[in-house]
Design a protein around this motif. Sequence first.
Motif, short mmCIF file in Angstrom:
data_model
loop_
_atom_site.label_atom_id
_atom_site.label_comp_id
_atom_site.label_asym_id
_atom_site.label_seq_id
_atom_site.Cartn_x
_atom_site.Cartn_y
_atom_site.Cartn_z
N UNK A 193 -50.23 -1.33 49.90
CA UNK A 193 -48.89 -0.73 49.94
C UNK A 193 -48.84 0.45 50.90
N UNK A 194 -49.82 1.34 50.81
CA UNK A 194 -49.84 2.52 51.69
C UNK A 194 -49.92 2.10 53.15
N UNK A 195 -50.79 1.16 53.46
CA UNK A 195 -50.97 0.71 54.84
C UNK A 195 -49.65 0.17 55.40
N UNK A 196 -49.04 -0.74 54.68
CA UNK A 196 -47.79 -1.34 55.14
C UNK A 196 -46.66 -0.33 55.17
N UNK A 197 -46.65 0.58 54.21
CA UNK A 197 -45.59 1.58 54.14
C UNK A 197 -45.60 2.51 55.35
N UNK A 198 -46.76 3.02 55.72
CA UNK A 198 -46.78 3.96 56.85
C UNK A 198 -46.52 3.26 58.18
N UNK A 199 -46.77 1.95 58.22
CA UNK A 199 -46.45 1.20 59.44
C UNK A 199 -44.97 0.83 59.50
N UNK A 204 -55.49 8.63 58.25
CA UNK A 204 -55.11 7.73 57.15
C UNK A 204 -55.18 6.29 57.63
N UNK A 205 -54.56 6.01 58.77
CA UNK A 205 -54.58 4.64 59.30
C UNK A 205 -55.99 4.19 59.64
N UNK A 248 -53.86 10.22 41.11
CA UNK A 248 -55.12 10.52 41.79
C UNK A 248 -56.18 9.43 41.65
N UNK A 249 -55.94 8.46 40.79
CA UNK A 249 -56.96 7.45 40.53
C UNK A 249 -56.75 6.13 41.25
N UNK A 250 -55.72 6.04 42.09
CA UNK A 250 -55.52 4.76 42.76
C UNK A 250 -56.19 4.75 44.14
N UNK A 251 -56.25 3.60 44.75
CA UNK A 251 -56.93 3.45 46.03
C UNK A 251 -56.20 4.17 47.16
N UNK A 252 -54.88 4.16 47.12
CA UNK A 252 -54.11 4.88 48.15
C UNK A 252 -54.43 6.36 48.11
N UNK A 253 -54.52 6.92 46.91
CA UNK A 253 -54.85 8.35 46.77
C UNK A 253 -56.26 8.63 47.29
N UNK A 254 -57.18 7.69 47.09
CA UNK A 254 -58.53 7.88 47.62
C UNK A 254 -58.51 7.91 49.15
N UNK A 255 -57.74 7.02 49.75
CA UNK A 255 -57.60 7.01 51.21
C UNK A 255 -57.01 8.34 51.68
N UNK A 256 -55.95 8.79 51.01
CA UNK A 256 -55.32 10.05 51.39
C UNK A 256 -56.32 11.20 51.29
N UNK A 285 -58.82 11.23 54.03
CA UNK A 285 -58.20 11.58 55.31
C UNK A 285 -57.75 13.04 55.34
N UNK A 286 -58.00 13.77 54.26
CA UNK A 286 -57.65 15.18 54.21
C UNK A 286 -56.24 15.48 53.75
N UNK A 287 -55.58 14.51 53.13
CA UNK A 287 -54.22 14.71 52.62
C UNK A 287 -54.32 15.06 51.13
N UNK A 288 -53.70 16.15 50.74
CA UNK A 288 -53.65 16.55 49.34
C UNK A 288 -52.52 15.76 48.67
N UNK A 289 -52.88 14.72 47.90
CA UNK A 289 -51.90 13.84 47.28
C UNK A 289 -50.88 14.54 46.40
N UNK A 290 -51.33 15.36 45.43
CA UNK A 290 -50.35 16.06 44.60
C UNK A 290 -49.42 16.97 45.40
N UNK A 291 -49.94 17.64 46.42
CA UNK A 291 -49.09 18.49 47.26
C UNK A 291 -48.09 17.64 48.05
N UNK A 292 -48.53 16.48 48.53
CA UNK A 292 -47.63 15.57 49.25
C UNK A 292 -46.52 15.10 48.32
N UNK A 293 -46.87 14.68 47.11
CA UNK A 293 -45.86 14.23 46.15
C UNK A 293 -44.87 15.36 45.84
N UNK A 294 -45.37 16.57 45.69
CA UNK A 294 -44.49 17.72 45.41
C UNK A 294 -43.56 18.01 46.58
#
Length: 173
Positions: free
Chosen positions: A45-51, A69-70, A144-152, A155-164
């Motif tokens: 989902x993350x891969x297709x979404x950012x594309x 991320x990509x 924080x426990x899904x695969x997309x969050x692991x990729x983020x 890649x240095x992306x703070x998932x909770x901060x991004x969601x906020x």
Amino acid sequence: MPRVLPAERRAELEEALTAELVTAVAGARRRALRDGDRQVDTAHLLHSLVEADPGAAAALGDGRQLARVLGYLVQRSIGYGLRWQRSVEDTGSALPAVRGAENAASGWSPAATAALAGAFERAALRGDRRVRGLDLLAALAADPDNRAAEVLRRAGVDGPALAARIEESSQQV
């Protein structure tokens, strides 16, 4: 493998999603099939979404961060790096994942199902009948426990901060 929805259900779903999100969901299904994965997961989902969604890609920050991320997602799709191929993604988060035979039959991992449900919930809370790519990105980043969050994270992306950040910006619209 992901099953095909009846035409009337597919049309109903497509009405609830922006064009970019329809494209991303279809792309995630194709990725899972091409990769030989048993289910569509949050990394698909993350891969297709950012594309497919320029707004979701822009939310990840500068071009370097998006490239990182990509890079992880491409490595994963060619069988290098993060090794999840042919395994089922689950979630240990507080997000409600649909479990059971109906979820397995749908071809979506429990975490992907939870992320999509979270995206619909975000749109409803905003009073919008259409689910946007940013709704899905926020839901993916919030667990924080899904695969997309692991990729983020990698890649240095703070998932909770991004969601906020996404939540804050959607309240200003």
